[in-house]
Every structure is written in structure tokens, then in C-alpha cells.
Design a protein around this motif. Sequence first.
Motif, short mmCIF file in Angstrom:
data_model
loop_
_atom_site.label_atom_id
_atom_site.label_comp_id
_atom_site.label_asym_id
_atom_site.label_seq_id
_atom_site.Cartn_x
_atom_site.Cartn_y
_atom_site.Cartn_z
N THR A 86 -21.92 1.73 1.45
CA THR A 86 -21.76 0.48 2.23
C THR A 86 -23.00 -0.40 2.03
O THR A 86 -22.89 -1.62 1.99
N ILE A 133 -6.86 -3.93 -2.13
CA ILE A 133 -6.52 -2.55 -2.49
C ILE A 133 -6.02 -2.42 -3.93
O ILE A 133 -5.62 -1.35 -4.34
N ASP A 143 -12.70 -4.40 8.36
CA ASP A 143 -12.29 -3.03 8.08
C ASP A 143 -11.03 -2.71 8.89
O ASP A 143 -10.59 -3.50 9.74
N LEU A 144 -10.49 -1.51 8.66
CA LEU A 144 -9.18 -1.18 9.22
C LEU A 144 -9.13 -1.09 10.74
O LEU A 144 -8.11 -1.38 11.34
N ARG A 145 -10.20 -0.66 11.37
CA ARG A 145 -10.12 -0.40 12.80
C ARG A 145 -10.34 -1.63 13.67
O ARG A 145 -10.41 -1.52 14.89
N ASN A 200 -14.49 -5.34 -3.52
CA ASN A 200 -15.41 -5.51 -2.39
C ASN A 200 -16.58 -6.42 -2.76
O ASN A 200 -17.74 -6.04 -2.64
N TYR A 222 0.81 -1.23 0.00
CA TYR A 222 0.00 0.00 0.00
C TYR A 222 0.84 1.27 0.00
O TYR A 222 0.35 2.35 -0.32
N PHE A 269 -6.14 -5.29 4.44
CA PHE A 269 -7.39 -5.72 5.10
C PHE A 269 -7.35 -7.22 5.45
O PHE A 269 -7.88 -7.64 6.48
N ARG A 308 -20.34 -3.05 12.59
CA ARG A 308 -20.01 -2.75 11.19
C ARG A 308 -19.91 -1.24 10.97
O ARG A 308 -20.78 -0.50 11.41
N GLU A 309 -18.86 -0.83 10.28
CA GLU A 309 -18.71 0.60 9.95
C GLU A 309 -19.47 0.90 8.67
O GLU A 309 -18.97 0.67 7.57
N VAL A 310 -20.68 1.41 8.81
CA VAL A 310 -21.48 1.73 7.64
C VAL A 310 -21.55 3.25 7.46
O VAL A 310 -21.17 4.00 8.36
N LEU A 365 -22.34 3.19 13.14
CA LEU A 365 -21.91 1.85 13.54
C LEU A 365 -23.14 0.97 13.70
O LEU A 365 -23.99 1.23 14.54
N ASN A 383 -16.49 7.34 13.00
CA ASN A 383 -16.03 6.73 11.75
C ASN A 383 -16.75 7.23 10.51
O ASN A 383 -16.19 7.26 9.43
N THR A 428 -20.17 -7.46 6.81
CA THR A 428 -19.11 -6.75 6.09
C THR A 428 -18.68 -5.52 6.88
O THR A 428 -19.40 -5.07 7.77
N PHE A 429 -17.53 -4.96 6.56
CA PHE A 429 -17.02 -3.72 7.18
C PHE A 429 -16.90 -3.86 8.71
O PHE A 429 -17.27 -2.94 9.44
N LYS A 453 -12.33 -6.54 3.61
CA LYS A 453 -13.55 -6.07 2.96
C LYS A 453 -13.32 -5.80 1.48
O LYS A 453 -14.24 -5.81 0.69
N GLN A 454 -12.07 -5.51 1.12
CA GLN A 454 -11.75 -5.33 -0.29
C GLN A 454 -10.26 -5.51 -0.45
O GLN A 454 -9.52 -5.48 0.51
#
Lengths: 251, 315
Positions: free
Chosen positions: B96, A121, A178-180, A126, A14, A39, A158-160, A164, B243, A142-143, A118-119
Amino acid sequence: MEKILVCIKRVIDYNVKIRIKPDESGVITDGVKMSINPFDEIALEEALRIKESGNANEVIIVSIGPDDTQQQLRTGLAMGADRAIHIEHPTPLEPIQVAKLLSRIVEQEQPELILMGKQAIDDDANQTGQMLAQIFSYPQATFASKITLTGNTLEVVREVDQGLEILDVDLPAIVTVDLRLNEPRYVKLPDIMKAKKKPLEVLDPVSLDVSLDPSIKVLNVSAPPPRQSGVMLEDASQLVSSLKEKGLLND
Amino acid sequence: MTSDQKVLVIAEHFQGEIISSTSKAINCASQISSQVDLLVLSNDPNLSDHASRYDGINEVLVINDDLFENSIASIMAPVIAEIASSYDYVLAPSTTFGKDLTPRVSAVLDVSQITDIMEVIDSRTFKRPVYAGNAIETIEINQGQKVVATVRPASFKDVGDSNNASVKILDLPSVDIPNHTRFKGIQSEVKERPDLQVASVVISGGRGVGSAENFEILYQLADKLGASVGASRAAVDAGYVPNDMQVGQTGKIIAPDLYFAFGISGAIQHIAGIKDAGTIVAVNKDPDAPIFEIADIGIVADLFEFIPDFLSKLD
Ligand SMILES: Cc1cc2nc3c(=O)[nH]c(=O)nc-3n(C[C@H](O)[C@H](O)[C@H](O)COP(=O)(O)OP(=O)(O)OC[C@H]3O[C@@H](n4cnc5c(N)ncnc54)[C@H](O)[C@@H]3O)c2cc1C
């Protein structure tokens, strides 16, 4: 649970600024640093943490790609995966084909949990995790930025786009991360040595009986239109006049 | 434009409203064909009224059922795939919501999918970004194959809302609907400012802002300019902001007329989210920050000195 399967992809690291081939047939990968899709690395870290907390017995990693993909699988083994499966295929595949190849491994291994990024890079598609989930009518989350296992149920945050979301899914399930979710560990030298002795099985996709005829043709890969070069200003009053001139600020 | 092709657009909605990304997906669909229908799966009968006003829609198809209250992909996908049997294209916004849902539809239909259409060349040829937008692929999908795709909202304008399309209520098709996924809730902060994805001015802050408290000065500026507030990943990771304010490859891809980056270094993953912005203004105290390479207007300054000064000049 018995097994967690983690799907990983070999991608351009990356940190690398990608360059496009002069004939616009793709992106230059020769001599470019390659890594595990970030990811997917987070997905593997999560699987290892579940195993280390006593909630899983085995972490298996699988990747589809050219023979060099074994470098990334060895890295995954050094991080702590127990064994690796390499489905050797020289050229990029479409996500539906990837999902079908992975479905063969899921049939063989019967993991209770499948984790992946999730995807990727590179193609930013995705799609793969969701397609794999649908092939088995499994639940998906997902996410994912937080996973909590209670008995046979996973609670996933999920981070939408709206914030959340919290879902409960019954195992077996697929979670794309996801990243976090976590910060992956660094591999230590002794682990790299140990990883050389861990099992790595190589499979020929032909033996998995999945049609790999493409349905999407890449006609051309080009650079995005460059932005006009900008100006440097000194202070706020210059900015205010400049924005007014452009009609972006009202008088 | 081949007008005999039928396109089904999936509406995205949240808390009783259809989200603007749906309108952009309709715009993309209209560039493929004039036969565009909009599918609304929800438990809220009031949505169909809004849905029928979008220009370019032939017919709004509605299934009202409590099953659809929370847009769960594993529940929606088999229903959509069933309805899609009489369509050539299925499009959803690349949010999303759309990204979660459409690959399951593709898998039921056993077809390949296109993520993030950014341009329609012709009904079979599209452009899409790869490598976080650092390369653009032109792709062609085989003739005769059903196309499932997501549409990159930042690449399309909203359609108008002067239509009065007919609304058809459908019965829930008899497909297997799983019960292995349960919605438990959503934490969504009530937003006092315009939505990040529709705002014409966006003020973003990065790690350089330093704390959640310090973001206050950005909110002040935003309120002065009627702007929305965004952030870099570093600012979200550090807990300065939630986020859903993240802009970039893994956050929101936005296209405001005016974008301000305060204390953001300009990593490619952040830039990926603002490539389509009209004018980018960057304020950073490091003259070598990469953000200056792509900014239209750059100012080397400490943001804590600059913003109060800027605010006073706006009075
Ligand atoms: C797979 C992947 C996906 C990613 N997705 C995203 C994404 O979607 N969005 C995203 O933003 N990032 C994303 N990132 C992270 C990205 O690589 C960067 O780490 C991140 O954008 C850095 O955020 P920043 O610019 O706020 O922080 P930094 O890089 O730390 O920059 C802070 C800047 O603030 C400046 N500064 C400090 N104090 C002041 C001051 N008082 N006044 C003015 N300037 C000041 C500094 O000079 C510096 O340039 C992703 C990374 C990966 C690996």
C-alpha cells in the motif's frame, strides 16, 4: 460543496471467469458481461450519499472507453449521478494518459472532490487517482474505507498494510476507495427510465489535447502456470503424514 | 544485464524498521542492473544502518527530516522525482506504501508506470499479473524512457544482509512541499505472530469460521505451527478479524511454503492472493467448494471437528 466528480471504468464483470485469446494477444471480451469497475461503483455510491446528506449539489460521472461505455454511464446515471461525460476512445490507454485526459475534465468542471476506485479489476494498475492528484498537486487519500466531511476538510480512514491510517486532507482532494467504504445501491427500473433523459456529453480525446502515444507495449497475455492437481485426504492423521512426507512438518 | 543503468529503490519503513518488501524490490532491481542505490526518507537516523547491509546496494541515500515521519505520498513524491533525475529506474515495493507513492512520482516525471513487476525478462521487458493474477502480461517499455515501477513482493526472494554499503546524507532538495495533508494516526494491532507477508506457514479462516471468538482455534493452531493468521474478505467484513489480515486481490498477496484455508470457499479474488504459495491445504465441509480445485491437499470436514483432531495429532 458544489461538485463531486466520479471517474468510472468499464471492465469485465467481476463474476466472469476470464478467458485468454488463443493468439495470446489479450483477454476475450466479445459477448462477455461488462460492468462498472466494482471499486468505482463504491466511489459513486459514496458521492451520492454525500449529495443526499446535503453536502454536495451535483455528482458528475466521467468515463474513458469505447462507445459501449455509455451503458455503464447510463447505469451510473440510474444510480443517481446528475450527468455524465464520455471521452470516447476505442482501445485501452495507459494510466498516465487517462489521468491527463481526466485532468482536462477537472479543469473544466472544478470539482471540490474527485472519487474513484483504488484500482480497476482488469489491469489492476492502481495509478490513475494518484497521478491525477499530482497533476494538480492536490492531496490524495488512497484505499479509503471511511470518509467524514467537516467544513473544508475530509477525514479519511485508509486500509493500509499495517492497519487503519487516518489522514486529514483539505479540499479539493482526490480519494480512491476500497471495498469496505459502503455497499452500492441496486438500481430500480424507474431510475433506469429516468436516466435515459439525463445529459450525457460525448467528447473526442483529440479535442482535449493530450498525447496518446503509448510508451508500454503489451507483447503477450498468457495464462498463469497451472498448479499441479491436488489430492483429497480423509482426516487429520493422513494430513499429518502427508505434510511430514513433504518436509513441511517436523517429526 | 546492462550495468550502466542506474536504479533507485525507495525503502519502505514502519515504526523504526525497514520492511522486508524493500529487500524484495532490491532483488528485482539487481536483476535489472548492478548499479542499485537505496533511498531512505525518514526522520529516524538509525534506519541507514540496516539499509546499508542489504546485498546488492551500491550506496544508501538518506534524507532525515520530520517531514517524512509518516510517509505521506504528496510530500515524498516531489523529493523523489528530484533525486530520480539522475536515475534510469525508480522502484518501490508493491505494497500500500509503494502503490500510494509511485504514481505521484511518475506524474511529476511525466512517464508511464508499471505496477507489480513479477519477473524481469530483460531491462526493458517485464511480466506482471492482470485480472487478479488470472492472466500474465509480458510488456516492453520504450527505450530511453525512465521506468517507474512497483515490485510484487511475493515474486522475489529476500536479498542477503552481509553488505556494508556507504551511506550518503543528502540535503532536502528545494522543491515545493504541500501542507494540505495531515497524518492523524494509525490503528495497528501489536502482532504476537509472524508477519503475514514473511511467514512460511499461514493459517487462514473464512466466513465458515463464524465469529471472532471462533478464530481462537485458528490462533491456537498458528501458535503450534509458528504460523501467521490470515483471513478472507468475508471474515474481515463480518468483523471477525482486522482488515490487515485480509488475503487476496485487495488484501495481501502472499507466498508461504504452507497455506491452510479453513472455511474459505475459494473465490478468484481470494485465490489471487495465494497463487505463489508452496502447498495449499483446504478444509471445507462442502465437497463442491471451488477451493478444492486449486488446493494441493483437500479435506472435506467440519473445521470445528477437524482442527482439534489435527492439534492433538501434532502433540
Ligand atoms: C473487487 C473484489 C475484490 C475482492 N477481494 C477479495 C480479497 O482480497 N480477498 C478475499 O478473500 N475476497 C475478496 N473478495 C470477495 C470474494 O469474492 C468472496 O466473496 C470472499 O472471498 C468469500 O469469503 P469466504 O470464502 O470466507 O466466504 P464464503 O464464500 O461464504 O465461503 C465460506 C465457506 O466456508 C465453508 N464452511 C462453512 N462452515 C464450515 C465449517 N464449519 N467447516 C468447514 N467449512 C465451512 C462453506 O462451505 C463455504 O465454502 C473480493 C470481491 C470483489 C468483488
